[in-house]
Design a protein around this motif. Sequence first.
Motif, PDB file in Angstrom:
ATOM      1  N   ARG A  73      58.482 -20.248  47.125  1.00 49.74           N
ATOM      2  CA  ARG A  73      58.609 -20.105  45.660  1.00 49.74           C
ATOM      3  C   ARG A  73      60.033 -20.283  45.163  1.00 49.74           C
ATOM      4  O   ARG A  73      60.436 -19.655  44.211  1.00 49.74           O
ATOM      5  N   VAL A  74      60.803 -21.093  45.843  1.00 50.31           N
ATOM      6  CA  VAL A  74      62.177 -21.287  45.379  1.00 50.31           C
ATOM      7  C   VAL A  74      62.387 -22.687  44.804  1.00 50.31           C
ATOM      8  O   VAL A  74      63.476 -23.022  44.364  1.00 50.31           O
ATOM      9  N   LEU A  75      61.350 -23.519  44.815  1.00 52.15           N
ATOM     10  CA  LEU A  75      61.492 -24.884  44.280  1.00 52.15           C
ATOM     11  C   LEU A  75      61.090 -24.912  42.814  1.00 52.15           C
ATOM     12  O   LEU A  75      60.063 -24.355  42.427  1.00 52.15           O
ATOM     13  N   PRO A 133      59.543 -26.738  39.580  1.00 51.66           N
ATOM     14  CA  PRO A 133      58.642 -27.872  39.353  1.00 51.66           C
ATOM     15  C   PRO A 133      59.286 -28.965  38.491  1.00 51.66           C
ATOM     16  O   PRO A 133      58.806 -30.085  38.467  1.00 51.66           O
ATOM     17  N   SER A 172      72.107 -21.213  34.715  1.00 51.69           N
ATOM     18  CA  SER A 172      71.606 -21.296  33.347  1.00 51.69           C
ATOM     19  C   SER A 172      70.497 -20.279  33.111  1.00 51.69           C
ATOM     20  O   SER A 172      69.782 -19.899  34.034  1.00 51.69           O
ATOM     21  N   ALA A 173      70.356 -19.871  31.855  1.00 48.91           N
ATOM     22  CA  ALA A 173      69.159 -19.130  31.471  1.00 48.91           C
ATOM     23  C   ALA A 173      67.975 -20.050  31.737  1.00 48.91           C
ATOM     24  O   ALA A 173      68.126 -21.273  31.743  1.00 48.91           O
ATOM     25  N   LYS A 174      66.814 -19.463  31.958  1.00 50.86           N
ATOM     26  CA  LYS A 174      65.564 -20.216  32.178  1.00 50.86           C
ATOM     27  C   LYS A 174      65.589 -21.088  33.436  1.00 50.86           C
ATOM     28  O   LYS A 174      64.885 -22.094  33.514  1.00 50.86           O
ATOM     29  N   ARG A 175      66.391 -20.735  34.404  1.00 50.32           N
ATOM     30  CA  ARG A 175      66.367 -21.529  35.647  1.00 50.32           C
ATOM     31  C   ARG A 175      65.146 -21.109  36.465  1.00 50.32           C
ATOM     32  O   ARG A 175      64.739 -19.953  36.435  1.00 50.32           O
ATOM     33  N   THR A 176      64.582 -22.073  37.183  1.00 51.96           N
ATOM     34  CA  THR A 176      63.352 -21.800  37.922  1.00 51.96           C
ATOM     35  C   THR A 176      63.426 -22.228  39.384  1.00 51.96           C
ATOM     36  O   THR A 176      62.416 -22.299  40.065  1.00 51.96           O
ATOM     37  N   VAL A 214      66.761 -17.917  40.715  1.00 54.48           N
ATOM     38  CA  VAL A 214      67.130 -16.774  39.890  1.00 54.48           C
ATOM     39  C   VAL A 214      68.087 -15.865  40.638  1.00 54.48           C
ATOM     40  O   VAL A 214      69.136 -15.477  40.138  1.00 54.48           O
ATOM     41  N   LYS A 232      73.640 -12.552  33.571  1.00 54.42           N
ATOM     42  CA  LYS A 232      73.861 -12.235  34.993  1.00 54.42           C
ATOM     43  C   LYS A 232      74.739 -13.284  35.679  1.00 54.42           C
ATOM     44  O   LYS A 232      75.103 -13.142  36.840  1.00 54.42           O
TER      45      LYS A 232
END
Lengths: 94, 404
Positions: free
Chosen positions: B206-208, B210, B217-221, B300, B366
Amino acid sequence: MNSAQVTDRAAIEQQLIDLFVTDGMIDRSAIKPDATLESLGIQSVDIMMVLMSVEEKFGVYVPIDEKLADTKNLQGFIDHLIDRIAQERKTSAT
Amino acid sequence: MPHNKVVVTGLGAISGAGIGADALWAAAREGQSAIGPVEFERPGQNTIKIAAQIKGFDPAKHMDAGTISLSDRFTQFAIVAADEAMAQAKLSREQKLGERAAVIVGTGVGGFTSLDDMMYIYNVTKGRLQPMTIPRVMSNAAACHLSMRYGCTGPVFAVSSACSSANQAIGVGAMLVRAGAVDTAIVGGSEASITASYIRGWELLRVLTPDYCRPFSAKRTGMTIGEGAGILILENAETAKARGAIPLAEIAGYGTSSDAKDLVRPDPAGAAAAMRAAIESSGLPPEEIDYVNAHGTGTVINDAVETEALRTIFKDRLGKIAVSSTKPIHGHAIGASSALELIITIHAMREGVAPPTINWLAADPKCDLDPVPNKARKLPIRAAMSNSFAFGGINAAIVVTQAQ
């Protein structure tokens, strides 16, 4: 939100709780909405197991983003998953 | 023990940005991402459809048929990068480097493409296996091919510490030169593991992301996998000078540490310990570090933990230092990543330009640092640091300075 959507949400929630019990290896009796992930002994590895099952069951890839990382209790975590599943279904329906 | 000055006299790279260290630097400076739709030889059930992949690579343009038949893609990448670095250092294959030369190449999983092929043939098609699979797959294959290519008969080995592999390989090579054990060290990292199964393995963690890798950045996935190789030629400054080689930078310090806590969850104390050790080993005051090429995966947790660790080291000055992640350019090339990033860092220092962190949307409280958002910035850089933190809790940092 109409009643069908509410029922759908409740059904998904129940399936997600089942996943926490089977894949997260959480005692069903300990599951309460305000239970923190910490108090349930849920670690990052358990979360990955649950997210893999979510992908298998619902066909939705849930990355660990800010919202997920910031959830503190089980209900918050489940709500986030339900939102993602709903969002994915909406996208694939359009 | 002697304390020789260690200089870099050659750089070579192959990455999603193309062949050559210059192509890599140009992409990093201009913010041109090499990430795009991924192509698998054997497609699988993958959710993630992107990577920083090297497409259309033809090894025959770079090496003879004998070498190709004996080597995995990760070794071929290392050869391409090393030939470029050797040429820049004005070292030729004819003149064997001998026992005063080391080769240390980092890799996360070695010849994964050849391993994936063998498993497929053995378990699925039951066809004819490639008899040289084992020597292709072994993690030391890249280092050994380079040692044979340039006649290096000194210390030769692989370093395998996941995402910190290349920084540890470069650091150990620099320490060997510094201590006088060798005069030359061919160091760096190589990775070529973009198969459907490998990407699927990362998906499960779950670190990739999409879509877009957007460090700090904010909203990084999350991150995006890359591949490639980065090779540096390190030399004792005195012997380099004696043969008329031009120093591009100095490897001033190296530090490494282990969290000894969790296999996948990073620890700010461990990350800070590696940076502190690298700065101490350089003998520089932290105030002279003007640029940091961050590990900055875009997950994150990594970016928040790295920010916390940087804050421990630089304190109130952190906001005044340019800290960028170039992983959205070349992807996270695992064992090769920190070599690609150190090459970018050296270019940044020489040119006086901090490369940007692209895809950046908005500040995350953060990650309260200056990520050089989206556009490169002119910046005089006296010294720079390049970080890498790996699964397994292994951290490594390198400090470089301008060549005198």
